[in-house]
Write a protein that holds these residues in place. Structure first.
Motif, mmCIF file in Angstrom:
data_model
loop_
_atom_site.group_PDB
_atom_site.id
_atom_site.type_symbol
_atom_site.label_atom_id
_atom_site.label_comp_id
_atom_site.label_asym_id
_atom_site.label_seq_id
_atom_site.Cartn_x
_atom_site.Cartn_y
_atom_site.Cartn_z
ATOM 1 N N ARG A 113 0.840 -1.210 0.000
ATOM 2 C CA ARG A 113 0.000 0.000 0.000
ATOM 3 C C ARG A 113 0.877 1.265 0.000
ATOM 4 O O ARG A 113 0.597 2.231 -0.685
ATOM 5 N N ARG A 114 1.942 1.212 0.772
ATOM 6 C CA ARG A 114 2.828 2.389 0.835
ATOM 7 C C ARG A 114 3.508 2.638 -0.518
ATOM 8 O O ARG A 114 3.722 3.769 -0.928
ATOM 9 N N ILE A 115 3.862 1.544 -1.189
ATOM 10 C CA ILE A 115 4.476 1.689 -2.531
ATOM 11 C C ILE A 115 3.505 2.399 -3.468
ATOM 12 O O ILE A 115 3.871 3.351 -4.179
ATOM 13 N N VAL A 116 2.243 1.973 -3.460
ATOM 14 C CA VAL A 116 1.243 2.567 -4.360
ATOM 15 C C VAL A 116 1.023 4.041 -3.994
ATOM 16 O O VAL A 116 0.945 4.912 -4.874
ATOM 17 N N ALA A 117 0.962 4.340 -2.699
ATOM 18 C CA ALA A 117 0.732 5.732 -2.272
ATOM 19 C C ALA A 117 1.889 6.626 -2.719
ATOM 20 O O ALA A 117 1.685 7.748 -3.202
ATOM 21 N N LEU A 165 -3.359 2.919 -9.987
ATOM 22 C CA LEU A 165 -2.028 2.326 -9.826
ATOM 23 C C LEU A 165 -2.079 0.997 -9.064
ATOM 24 O O LEU A 165 -1.253 0.117 -9.298
ATOM 25 N N ALA A 166 -3.052 0.880 -8.147
ATOM 26 C CA ALA A 166 -3.080 -0.316 -7.286
ATOM 27 C C ALA A 166 -3.129 -1.617 -8.103
ATOM 28 O O ALA A 166 -2.304 -2.526 -7.862
ATOM 29 N N PRO A 167 -4.048 -1.754 -9.097
ATOM 30 C CA PRO A 167 -4.047 -3.022 -9.845
ATOM 31 C C PRO A 167 -2.784 -3.222 -10.688
ATOM 32 O O PRO A 167 -2.333 -4.357 -10.888
ATOM 33 N N ILE A 184 3.970 -6.721 -8.778
ATOM 34 C CA ILE A 184 4.512 -7.402 -7.588
ATOM 35 C C ILE A 184 4.325 -8.910 -7.718
ATOM 36 O O ILE A 184 5.242 -9.700 -7.442
ATOM 37 N N GLU A 185 3.161 -9.310 -8.191
ATOM 38 C CA GLU A 185 2.923 -10.762 -8.298
ATOM 39 C C GLU A 185 3.810 -11.391 -9.373
ATOM 40 O O GLU A 185 4.284 -12.515 -9.214
ATOM 41 N N SER A 186 4.074 -10.662 -10.450
ATOM 42 C CA SER A 186 5.012 -11.195 -11.464
ATOM 43 C C SER A 186 6.379 -11.414 -10.844
ATOM 44 O O SER A 186 7.051 -12.410 -11.118
ATOM 45 N N GLY A 187 6.804 -10.457 -10.023
ATOM 46 C CA GLY A 187 8.105 -10.581 -9.357
ATOM 47 C C GLY A 187 8.142 -11.778 -8.425
ATOM 48 O O GLY A 187 9.135 -12.517 -8.374
ATOM 49 N N LEU A 188 7.030 -11.980 -7.702
ATOM 50 C CA LEU A 188 6.991 -13.117 -6.771
ATOM 51 C C LEU A 188 6.992 -14.444 -7.536
ATOM 52 O O LEU A 188 7.683 -15.390 -7.152
ATOM 53 N N HIS A 189 6.241 -14.503 -8.640
ATOM 54 C CA HIS A 189 6.252 -15.734 -9.452
ATOM 55 C C HIS A 189 7.658 -16.006 -9.978
ATOM 56 O O HIS A 189 8.141 -17.140 -9.934
#
Ligand SMILES: C=C(O[C@@H]1C=C(C(=O)O)C=C[C@H]1O)C(=O)O
Length: 325
Positions: free
Chosen positions: A263-267, A281-283, A289-294
């Motif tokens: 949340r802080r990143i998006v803000a 920006l949130a979606p 982020i999820e691509s990075g985690l995958h």
């Protein structure tokens, strides 16, 4: 009037090329198989006097794009006028009023190289004496190092496009684009790797820092392509850095997800991208982020492929091409 519809002398057309508006251009460098320069340079001083017309004619026949020729003596001007799209003048011409007048009278745009040691005022004064030419471009290439501060000041004070020698390092090319250069001036025989590094700087650094006001769909799409290229470089870099965090955190991957940090990143991003705002920006960031985690999870399963210890720098793509050339 410039192509943006605004009055000003900043925009100069060299053959099919626009210099001073839109993306910075790459001039010089050998023709290769990959994306080449936007214009070729040809310095006649290296050519035996009797061969110069034939060499110019041959260069013209083998290259459809802009050809920028630097005469060595007044006897070269007729052939330059016949075959080239711009005339380049260096010290021996800028310090000789009759020669400068003759070059300015060819009806070609002029590229005025700063003489070694010449002050800003002296350089602009020479450009002023070329006013008869259909366009004047300043070129910071004295053969004695590059003064990007002077190039920037010349662009602001002179109201003319400015080219800067990019030497042979990707770092200098990036610095020149960041300093506002309208084009990178490479050695006429600069190898393909240097041309690629210059193109990378024009694309990635230009996308971040160069003001552009495209007026056609094609120009706007070109500008979007450059922006996406910069985004790709940054996304790859971000994924590598996020991968480092996964390996360092006590619990990495999806199991160690931190919604408050996200949340802080998006803000923080919304402060830089207020028109998109947090809601849009949130979606985007969730997907990033999820691509990075995958990716981090995949790399954990195949550790041999894991080169995420070092986030690639902006020149990585060009550097990669250089190694594979
Ligand atoms: C990288 C981290 O792990 C996850 C991925 C994040 C990211 O890609 O920025 C942010 C928070 C976590 O959900 C972290 O905790 O900083």
């Amino acid at each position: 009037m410039s192509s943006t519809g605004q009055p000003g002398r900043r925009v100069v057309r060299i053959g099919s090329l626009t210099v001073g508006d839109g993306p910075a251009v790459v001039l010089g460098g050998a023709q290769g198989t990959g994306p080449g320069p936007d214009g070729l340079r040809l310095s006649l001083a290296r050519v035996t006097p009797g061969d110069r017309p034939a060499v110019l004619a041959k260069a013209r026949a083998s290259w459809e794009g802009p050809l920028l020729a630097e005469p060595a003596e007044p006897g070269d001007l007729a052939a330059v006028a016949e075959h080239a799209d711009a005339v380049v003048v260096g010290t021996e011409w800028t310090e000789d009023a009759a020669r400068l007048r003759a070059a300015a009278g060819l009806g070609l745009p002029m590229i005025v190289r700063r003489a070694p040691g010449a002050s800003l005022a002296a350089w602009l004064e020479v450009a002023g004496r070329c006013a008869g030419a259909p366009g004047v471009v300043l070129c910071e290439d004295t053969g004695q190092g590059v003064d990007l501060g002077l190039a920037r000041a010349a662009r602001e004070r002179g109201g003319l496009p400015v080219l800067a020698s990019a030497g042979d390092g990707a770092g200098l090319a990036a610095a020149a684009v960041a300093a506002g250069a309208d084009g990178l001036w490479l050695a006429e025989d600069a190898p393909a790797g240097q041309v690629a590094a210059a193109r990378e700087a024009v694309t990635v650094v230009g996308a971040l820092l160069r003001d552009e006001r495209p007026a056609t769909v094609a120009a706007a799409r070109d500008a979007i392509d450059r922006t996406d290229a910069a985004l790709a470089v940054l996304l790859e870099r971000r994924a590598a850095l996020a991968g480092v965090v996964q390996r360092l955190k006590p619990v990495g991957g999806f199991a160690g997800r931190d919604p408050e940090r996200e949340r802080r990143i998006v803000a923080a991003m919304a402060r830089r991208a207020p028109r998109l705002g947090e809601r849009r920006l949130a979606p985007i960031m969730k997907a990033v982020i999820e691509s990075g985690l995958h990716l981090a999870e995949e790399l954990k399963e195949t550790p041999g492929d894991n080169d995420g210890e070092h986030a690639p720098g902006p020149g990585a793509a060009a550097a990669g091409r250089r190694h594979h050339d």
